[in-house]
Design a protein around this motif. Structure first.
Motif, short mmCIF file in Angstrom:
data_model
loop_
_atom_site.label_atom_id
_atom_site.label_comp_id
_atom_site.label_asym_id
_atom_site.label_seq_id
_atom_site.Cartn_x
_atom_site.Cartn_y
_atom_site.Cartn_z
N SER A 147 35.41 -9.40 26.93
CA SER A 147 35.88 -8.16 27.34
C SER A 147 37.26 -7.95 26.67
O SER A 147 37.64 -6.73 26.55
CB SER A 147 36.23 -8.10 28.66
OG SER A 147 37.02 -9.19 29.21
N SER A 151 38.12 -4.51 24.45
CA SER A 151 39.24 -3.70 24.91
C SER A 151 40.20 -3.37 23.76
O SER A 151 40.68 -2.31 23.70
CB SER A 151 40.05 -4.27 26.14
OG SER A 151 39.11 -4.60 27.16
N ILE A 226 39.04 3.87 29.51
CA ILE A 226 38.54 2.55 30.35
C ILE A 226 37.10 2.67 31.06
O ILE A 226 36.27 1.47 30.96
CB ILE A 226 39.59 1.97 31.24
CG1 ILE A 226 40.82 1.80 30.56
CG2 ILE A 226 39.18 0.83 32.21
CD1 ILE A 226 42.05 1.53 31.70
N GLN A 297 40.50 -5.08 31.38
CA GLN A 297 40.76 -4.06 30.82
C GLN A 297 41.97 -3.24 30.73
O GLN A 297 42.69 -2.66 29.79
CB GLN A 297 39.42 -2.98 31.05
CG GLN A 297 37.97 -3.33 30.51
CD GLN A 297 37.43 -4.34 31.64
OE1 GLN A 297 38.02 -4.50 32.75
NE2 GLN A 297 36.39 -4.70 31.23
#
Length: 373
Positions: A147, A151, A226, A297
């Protein structure tokens, strides 16, 4: 006397197996607890005990220096909790802002990722599709990628001169400053039609310490980026869950409904959806829990900016505890978040529970019978 003498051994013989049965059952219970003891000890030490320790910290004014279990740490009771809900100030405003942002986030992410995952599962489960393994792996690949790495990639994509704004420029749209513009998407739409200043009635009050104009701002463009990232990375996991459920639906049911003249939509609504209802509940529950716990995130992409429009309760708890060194308030925020997740999960379970009207009518009839008699 002879009868009593004959009956006595019979009674003794009849009691013997019963005592042996109780002894065997006791041994089985003891063996069961013995096998469960390691797991209970591990869960108690590494799960239950830390939760109780964090609960104690939420009732103190610990600043992170030394141990929170000494007499030198001030005990404040529920002050950390009341400050979040009843006392006007920065703590309450930040917390309510994070709740508002997370409500927008949950309201978009959970339905969209569930619908997208179900649509992908239906497509992969199609018997006419070739190369199912390739599509299944391609859809699931974003879910197994870090992640943090994704991101960072999305930060480049949504930069002011990034790919997204360049693509929008090709069709004549001036892309926004994704991580600098604090206006919500609804405020941007209002501004497009000439409503730049809020009405006076919407600035004088509102629920949870925020004005109605703040509540009607919508998610900021930074939060939208996001949300896009999370939907893209989580739909693959839920697709596999739906795919497993669809493959367990008996083919005979679909064929029988086809012979009865049901359309594709009718088969999907009245046959497929009821059969995969437990999986739908699981996907919605996991999506709800994950959406309220979003942290990675936000930490990598925005850290709550711009103007706290991407601030979430999970990140606020981290920032309050580990940056502001107010560990009591940070722990209190985490426990409030825990209660929110529990309550919403119970409500969701209640809404999606199976209802049997025939059973309810029978239950009412049985309760009315004694009254009539």
């Amino acid at each position: 006397m002879a009868t009593e003498a004959i009956a006595a051994p019979a009674t003794a013989r009849g009691d013997a197996p019963r005592r042996r049965g109780r002894g065997t059952r006791s041994n089985e219970n003891a063996a069961g607890w013995l096998f469960m003891a390691p797991v209970i000890v591990i869960l108690g030490l590494f799960l239950l005990l830390p939760i109780l320790m964090a609960l104690w910290v939420s009732l103190t004014d610990w600043n992170g220096q030394g141990s929170p279990f000494t007499a030198d740490v001030p005990f404040v009771g529920t002050e950390n909790y009341t400050r979040l809900f009843t006392e006007d100030g920065l703590d309450r405003r930040d917390f309510m802002t994070s709740i508002r942002n997370n409500i927008y986030y949950v309201g978009i992410v959970v339905p969209v990722q569930t619908a997208l995952a179900l649509g992908l599962a239906l497509m992969v489960n199609n018997r006419m599709l070739k190369g199912k393994g390739f599509f299944r792996s391609a859809f699931y690949f974003p879910s197994v990628t870090s992640s943090v790495a994704i991101s960072v990639v999305f930060l480049f994509l949504f930069a002011n001169s990034g790919v997204i704004n360049n693509l929008l420029g090709f069709v004549g749209i001036d892309g926004p400053e994704w991580f600098a513009d604090s206006r919500g998407v609804l405020h941007l739409l209002f501004g497009a039609v000439g409503v730049d200043t809020p009405p006076a009635a919407m600035t004088s009050g509102g629920p949870l310490g925020l004005t109605w104009w703040d509540w009607l701002s919508g998610p900021s463009v930074a939060m939208v980026s996001i949300i896009t990232l999370v939907i893209w990375t989580t739909s693959g996991t839920f697709m596999l869950m739906f795919l497993a459920a669809l493959q367990n639906v008996p083919v005979t049911l679909d064929e029988a409904s086809t012979l009865d003249g049901a359309t594709r939509w009718q088969r999907f609504r009245h046959v497929t959806l009821p059969m995969i209802k437990p999986t739908t509940f699981l996907v919605l529950t996991l999506g709800l829990i994950g959406s309220w716990q979003v942290f990675d995130q936000v930490y990598v992409m925005s850290q709550g900016d711009p103007a706290k429009t991407t601030l979430t309760p999970a990140y606020l708890s981290y920032r309050t505890a580990f940056r502001d060194f107010d560990y009591g308030s940070g722990a209190a925020i985490s426990f409030v978040l825990f209660l929110i997740i529990i309550v919403l999960t119970l409500i969701q379970r209640r809404v999606l529970a199976d209802r049997d009207p025939v059973r309810r009518r029978r239950g009412r009839w049985r309760r009315r019978v004694p009254e009539g008699s």
